[in-house]
Design a protein around this motif. Structure first.
Motif, PDB file in Angstrom:
ATOM      1  N   THR A 120      10.706  18.189 -19.803  1.00 12.02           N
ATOM      2  CA  THR A 120       9.483  18.984 -19.686  1.00 12.02           C
ATOM      3  C   THR A 120       8.301  18.071 -19.391  1.00 12.02           C
ATOM      4  OG1 THR A 120      10.332  20.574 -21.291  1.00 12.02           O
ATOM      5  CG2 THR A 120       7.963  20.617 -20.880  1.00 12.02           C
ATOM      6  N   ASP A 121       8.233  16.946 -20.099  1.00  6.00           N
ATOM      7  CA  ASP A 121       7.129  16.004 -19.903  1.00  6.00           C
ATOM      8  C   ASP A 121       7.116  15.477 -18.474  1.00  6.00           C
ATOM      9  OD1 ASP A 121       4.899  14.478 -20.997  1.00  6.00           O
ATOM     10  OD2 ASP A 121       6.194  12.726 -20.757  1.00  6.00           O
TER      11      ASP A 121
ATOM     12  N   MET B 129       5.943  18.231 -16.123  1.00  4.56           N
ATOM     13  CA  MET B 129       4.515  18.523 -16.253  1.00  4.56           C
ATOM     14  C   MET B 129       3.656  17.388 -15.695  1.00  4.56           C
ATOM     15  SD  MET B 129       4.622  21.519 -17.265  1.00  4.56           S
ATOM     16  CE  MET B 129       2.832  21.696 -17.190  1.00  4.56           C
ATOM     17  N   ARG B 130       4.124  16.156 -15.888  1.00  5.80           N
ATOM     18  CA  ARG B 130       3.376  15.012 -15.341  1.00  5.80           C
ATOM     19  C   ARG B 130       3.442  14.999 -13.811  1.00  5.80           C
ATOM     20  NH1 ARG B 130       2.057  10.459 -18.863  1.00  5.80           N
ATOM     21  NH2 ARG B 130       2.270  11.191 -20.995  1.00  5.80           N
TER      22      ARG B 130
ATOM     23  N   TYR C 213       3.669  17.645 -11.994  1.00  5.76           N
ATOM     24  CA  TYR C 213       2.742  18.723 -11.616  1.00  5.76           C
ATOM     25  C   TYR C 213       1.294  18.223 -11.681  1.00  5.76           C
ATOM     26  CZ  TYR C 213       0.660  23.438 -11.807  1.00  5.76           C
ATOM     27  OH  TYR C 213      -0.076  24.571 -11.572  1.00  5.76           O
ATOM     28  N   GLY C 214       0.955  17.544 -12.786  1.00  8.97           N
ATOM     29  CA  GLY C 214      -0.401  17.004 -12.957  1.00  8.97           C
ATOM     30  C   GLY C 214      -0.747  16.001 -11.863  1.00  8.97           C
TER      31      GLY C 214
ATOM     32  N   ARG D  43      -1.445  17.724  -8.587  1.00 12.47           N
ATOM     33  CA  ARG D  43      -2.749  18.400  -8.580  1.00 12.47           C
ATOM     34  C   ARG D  43      -3.911  17.428  -8.508  1.00 12.47           C
ATOM     35  NH1 ARG D  43      -2.942  24.143 -11.220  1.00 12.47           N
ATOM     36  NH2 ARG D  43      -4.927  23.995 -10.153  1.00 12.47           N
ATOM     37  N   TYR D  44      -3.763  16.262  -9.144  1.00 13.36           N
ATOM     38  CA  TYR D  44      -4.953  15.422  -9.333  1.00 13.36           C
ATOM     39  C   TYR D  44      -4.908  14.013  -8.768  1.00 13.36           C
ATOM     40  CZ  TYR D  44      -6.661  19.162 -12.250  1.00 13.36           C
ATOM     41  OH  TYR D  44      -7.094  20.378 -12.669  1.00 13.36           O
ATOM     42  N   ALA D  45      -3.718  13.466  -8.481  1.00 12.82           N
ATOM     43  CA  ALA D  45      -3.693  12.071  -8.028  1.00 12.82           C
ATOM     44  C   ALA D  45      -4.514  11.913  -6.749  1.00 12.82           C
ATOM     45  CB  ALA D  45      -2.259  11.612  -7.803  1.00 12.82           C
TER      46      ALA D  45
ATOM     47  N   MET E 212      -3.980   9.188  -4.736  1.00 15.00           N
ATOM     48  CA  MET E 212      -3.074   8.528  -3.788  1.00 15.00           C
ATOM     49  C   MET E 212      -1.644   8.831  -4.223  1.00 15.00           C
ATOM     50  SD  MET E 212      -4.971   4.813  -3.894  1.00 15.00           S
ATOM     51  CE  MET E 212      -4.251   4.128  -2.420  1.00 15.00           C
ATOM     52  N   ILE E 213      -0.796   9.234  -3.270  1.00 14.74           N
ATOM     53  CA  ILE E 213       0.612   9.495  -3.589  1.00 14.74           C
ATOM     54  C   ILE E 213       1.480   8.904  -2.475  1.00 14.74           C
ATOM     55  CG2 ILE E 213       2.371  11.253  -4.030  1.00 14.74           C
ATOM     56  CD1 ILE E 213       0.232  13.162  -4.978  1.00 14.74           C
TER      57      ILE E 213
ATOM     58  N   GLU F 253       7.159   8.714  -4.157  1.00 12.38           N
ATOM     59  CA  GLU F 253       6.680   9.418  -5.357  1.00 12.38           C
ATOM     60  C   GLU F 253       6.703  10.923  -5.128  1.00 12.38           C
ATOM     61  OE1 GLU F 253       3.154   6.971  -7.648  1.00 12.38           O
ATOM     62  OE2 GLU F 253       2.770   7.651  -5.619  1.00 12.38           O
TER      63      GLU F 253
ATOM     64  N   TYR G   5       8.257  13.986  -7.234  1.00 13.64           N
ATOM     65  CA  TYR G   5       7.424  15.023  -7.851  1.00 13.64           C
ATOM     66  C   TYR G   5       7.893  16.411  -7.414  1.00 13.64           C
ATOM     67  CZ  TYR G   5       3.971  11.337  -8.954  1.00 13.64           C
ATOM     68  OH  TYR G   5       3.333  10.226  -9.424  1.00 13.64           O
TER      69      TYR G   5
ATOM     70  N   ASP H 164      -1.451   7.332   1.878  1.00 13.79           N
ATOM     71  CA  ASP H 164      -1.283   7.797   0.493  1.00 13.79           C
ATOM     72  C   ASP H 164      -2.453   8.692   0.072  1.00 13.79           C
ATOM     73  OD1 ASP H 164       1.044   6.387   0.425  1.00 13.79           O
ATOM     74  OD2 ASP H 164       0.355   4.834  -0.963  1.00 13.79           O
TER      75      ASP H 164
END
Lengths: 334, 334
Positions: free
Chosen positions: B253-254, B257-258, B260-261, B264-266, B268-269, B273, B277, B322
């Motif tokens: 779950t962690d 959820m991470r 997902y987070g 939504r917010y990074a 640079m990806i 990665e 995700y 990124d």
């Protein structure tokens, strides 16, 4: 409302200001040499001296608290670890809003500690001074005409006053300027430590700065000098933050945004991770990268999500704490 | 609308289904031996054969495309890497919705590839069959009464048909069952590969499964047999997902959820990665842990955020990509 739920001056840099006064009672040996009866007597004397304000305080006999409840008070800086590992009777008298904590029979008979949110050396000093006067009305302090207040350890003799602040220095840290700051602070008679006092590392770029000298200066001079050193550190931090704000490096923006995302969505967060996320998010708010969250909400998280506090007096595994911590963290975004 | 922006059947597990037909034209040597003139002649013949549907297609002469535009087509699986490193004239004829791509003068003169979203072997086969018939109306295929369609490589001789699916198997991966699956698939005459074909590792638990035999079976038998093997893999994956859903481990779950987070917010990806995700978020949606995002939006991300596609034909540093990738990812949450 506790101090850490309250907005404070300059709380984008200063988490809290703390004033501590060390006092001993004449006619008793220092704490280390107290008999059980003498220890109990001192607790009674201090509690009685507080009669006019007792309704706002709670008296905790340390030996009667479970280890996890003792630890919860340590995490909140309301008592020191030293207070808990003693044989003689010891106590903590704590104000309901957690701004004032009086430790009895720690290294000294009486240690008055006053905490205020943000930059508030005068307010914290004022509070401590009033409690000191109140206790002094009925109790005769050990005092020497030449040396001032006598203390168990000579470094506290004189005013018995220590003033400190918890300060967030992400920009100085990022710029690698911490060692220079440490040297400069030492020259001004100040000490800089990590988040949890002596020997602890500076998790999340949080530092404690405090005066080292208590002898040969008046209380007001100590407070004023401390305020000046603090102001000069804040000036350096502010100018470095401005420099970062002018061109925020993408890697830093990414770190801040990922910290924000993890705080919003992670299912498990360790205490160490959280301190670093809070540090990044505080900087992100300052830089205008993320929508503001009141700084006191972040400060409250730092206090309430520590292991013993999060366990609520019960016993939880590290994993259970990480899950509960993440659920508490999420709530600040609602 | 491209195929990857379109909802597909069973797209919680199957990203896409692909059918490929290998054909050669009688009277010409195989591609490796083609003269420049013969190569050009074949491109013209194929393009003319498509006259009735030409308006929906674009003819790309590979040698006229910049390397980054060639790479963009490879990333979308519209052409193979082999098509780009040749001396003879080569071409790709691509349908506007990117469901049909006809490579000319790759290993074989003609490779008809049809892609459909989700589980759709029949639909993909139907598309390929129609294009095959259309080209066959004006072009005489190299065909042998006994062996069937003749191909440059004997493994493709017969029907020249390969059917494959891109499948997401997070539960089988988590349960460590992939090696067993590989062995079982081989027994059924199927091959299982990573996301980017032979030799690539299974980033994000995405796998390609395809038939290995094209000779001795009819096209319909190949399609049907493939569908049966796929169904049995999906059944295993579904039952393992159900098992996970009954008691989702907190660590999983962690991680979900991470992911997902971060999406939504990074700020640079990286490409690698993002694949991970997307894998975690797909599983999270299936498990009901996070609010649904249409799976085709996640599939579109996988295609459009690859290095050459994200660069839009220009040149970008990895860091710039990124940043742009993260900004594209964020948009799916609006």
């Amino acid at each position: 409302m506790t101090w850490y739920q309250t907005d404070g001056k300059k709380n984008d840099m200063i988490i809290s200001t703390r004033v501590r006064l060390a006092r001993n009672i004449s006619g008793f040996p220092f704490s280390a040499k107290l008999s059980r009866e003498e220890g109990e007597k001192i607790i009674d004397l201090v509690w009685e001296a507080l009669a006019p304000v007792q309704k706002d305080f709670t008296l905790y006999r340390i030996q009667k608290l479970s280890p996890v409840r003792q630890q919860a008070l340590i995490e909140k800086h309301l008592i020191s670890p030293d207070l808990t590992d003693a044989r003689a009777p010891r106590a903590a008298i704590i104000h309901k809003d957690e701004t004032i904590s009086i430790m009895v029979n720690e290294e000294d008979h009486i240690r008055i500690q006053c905490l205020a949110p943000g930059l508030a050396p005068d307010a914290a000093w004022d509070m401590a001074n009033k409690i000191d006067d109140l206790i002094g009305e009925t109790i005769s302090y050990a005092f020497h005409e030449k040396f001032g207040f006598l203390t168990s350890c000579p470094t506290n003799t004189g005013t018995g006053l220590r003033v400190s602040a918890m300060i967030h220095l992400p920009a100085i840290s990022v710029s690698g300027g911490i060692s220079g700051l440490l040297a400069q602070a030492a020259k001004s008679g100040m000490a800089v430590r990590g988040l949890y006092g002596e020997g602890s590392d500076a998790q999340g770029n949080f530092y404690q700065i405090s005066n080292q000298t208590t002898l040969g200066l008046s209380e007001e001079e100590i407070i004023e000098r401390f305020g000046r050193v603090l102001a000069s550190i804040m000036e350096v931090e502010a100018s470095l933050r401005k420099k970062i704000a002018d061109a925020v490096p993408d890697r830093l923006t990414d770190r801040i945004m990922r910290a924000y995302g993890a705080m919003r969505y992670a299912h498990m967060i360790s205490g160490k991770e959280l301190i670093n996320y809070i540090s990044d998010v505080r900087l992100g708010i300052y830089l205008g990268i993320i929508e503001p969250i009141p700084f006191e909400k972040l400060t409250a998280l730092m206090v309430t999500t520590m292991p013993a506090n999060i366990s609520g007096g019960g016993s939880m595994s590290a994993e259970e704490r990480d899950i509960k911590r993440a659920s508490i963290v999420k709530k600040i975004f609602k």
